[in-house]
Design an enzyme around this catalytic site. Structure first.
Site, PDB file in Angstrom:
ATOM      1  N   LYS A 135      12.216   1.431 -11.536  1.00  0.00           N
ATOM      2  CA  LYS A 135      12.725   2.340 -12.559  1.00  0.00           C
ATOM      3  C   LYS A 135      14.117   1.819 -12.922  1.00  0.00           C
ATOM      4  O   LYS A 135      15.074   2.058 -12.210  1.00  0.00           O
ATOM      5  CB  LYS A 135      12.782   3.752 -11.977  1.00  0.00           C
ATOM      6  CG  LYS A 135      12.953   4.861 -12.951  1.00  0.00           C
ATOM      7  CD  LYS A 135      12.867   6.186 -12.178  1.00  0.00           C
ATOM      8  CE  LYS A 135      12.699   7.356 -13.077  1.00  0.00           C
ATOM      9  NZ  LYS A 135      12.598   8.618 -12.334  1.00  0.00           N
ATOM     10  N   GLU A 192      13.373  13.332 -18.399  1.00  0.00           N
ATOM     11  CA  GLU A 192      12.566  12.138 -18.119  1.00  0.00           C
ATOM     12  C   GLU A 192      11.133  12.318 -18.602  1.00  0.00           C
ATOM     13  O   GLU A 192      10.523  11.372 -19.093  1.00  0.00           O
ATOM     14  CB  GLU A 192      12.561  11.832 -16.621  1.00  0.00           C
ATOM     15  CG  GLU A 192      13.899  11.405 -16.073  1.00  0.00           C
ATOM     16  CD  GLU A 192      13.827  11.152 -14.587  1.00  0.00           C
ATOM     17  OE1 GLU A 192      13.879   9.976 -14.205  1.00  0.00           O
ATOM     18  OE2 GLU A 192      13.718  12.132 -13.812  1.00  0.00           O
ATOM     19  N   GLU A 195       6.955   7.200  -6.246  1.00  0.00           N
ATOM     20  CA  GLU A 195       6.113   6.971  -5.081  1.00  0.00           C
ATOM     21  C   GLU A 195       4.657   7.329  -5.397  1.00  0.00           C
ATOM     22  O   GLU A 195       3.735   6.622  -4.982  1.00  0.00           O
ATOM     23  CB  GLU A 195       6.594   7.825  -3.891  1.00  0.00           C
ATOM     24  CG  GLU A 195       7.945   7.420  -3.333  1.00  0.00           C
ATOM     25  CD  GLU A 195       9.143   8.065  -4.026  1.00  0.00           C
ATOM     26  OE1 GLU A 195      10.222   8.076  -3.416  1.00  0.00           O
ATOM     27  OE2 GLU A 195       9.007   8.560  -5.168  1.00  0.00           O
ATOM     28  N   TYR A 204      -7.081 -10.740 -13.303  1.00  0.00           N
ATOM     29  CA  TYR A 204      -5.785 -10.054 -13.313  1.00  0.00           C
ATOM     30  C   TYR A 204      -5.538  -9.279 -14.594  1.00  0.00           C
ATOM     31  O   TYR A 204      -4.707  -8.385 -14.612  1.00  0.00           O
ATOM     32  CB  TYR A 204      -4.624 -10.974 -12.964  1.00  0.00           C
ATOM     33  CG  TYR A 204      -4.572 -12.302 -13.655  1.00  0.00           C
ATOM     34  CD1 TYR A 204      -4.083 -12.423 -14.933  1.00  0.00           C
ATOM     35  CD2 TYR A 204      -4.998 -13.448 -12.998  1.00  0.00           C
ATOM     36  CE1 TYR A 204      -4.024 -13.653 -15.560  1.00  0.00           C
ATOM     37  CE2 TYR A 204      -4.944 -14.686 -13.611  1.00  0.00           C
ATOM     38  CZ  TYR A 204      -4.453 -14.778 -14.895  1.00  0.00           C
ATOM     39  OH  TYR A 204      -4.399 -15.986 -15.519  1.00  0.00           O
TER      40      TYR A 204
END
Length: 122
Positions: free
Chosen positions: A100, A21, A73, A53
């Site tokens: 994910k 990953e 997290e 934004y």
């Protein structure tokens, strides 16, 4: 309380607990909601009275496309922290959903995600 939502922003990052990953990377999607008072911005049509934004998007991109982390997290927490810090005079709370879509897990599922809320978010 009013809200600004940035929905399903798409980024490419190198986060994950597995070595592949962090080498190959993968897609991530982030949705961020900001708890703000939009009354004055709505009445005055003045960008200075709201949260830009595009700047929130840049914060999200810098984190997701930045330093690799083992846990999504941690990525979500960093987004929340930076948004609350950078826009502290306007943002009362933030909610971050980090998705994910293709984690290396055998099986059939749409995605995995974390959903965190920091500050006042009613």
């Amino acid at each position: 309380m009013d809200y600004i939502h940035l929905n399903e922003m798409a980024f490419y990052g190198y986060h994950g607990a597995l070595k592949e990953e962090t080498v190959l990377g993968q897609r991530f999607r982030a949705s961020v909601s900001l708890a703000v008072d939009l009354a004055e911005a709505g009445l005055t049509d003045d960008l200075k009275k709201t949260v830009n934004y595009a700047e929130v998007f840049d914060v999200c991109r810098s984190v997701v496309e930045g330093q690799p982390r083992k846990l999504i997290e941690s990525v979500a927490e960093e987004i929340a922290r930076l948004v609350m810090e950078k826009f502290s005079t306007q943002v009362k709370g933030v909610r971050v959903v980090l998705i994910k879509p293709d984690p290396p897990i055998a099986g059939h599922y749409a995605s995995v995600s974390v959903d965190i809320t920091r500050g006042q978010f009613v």
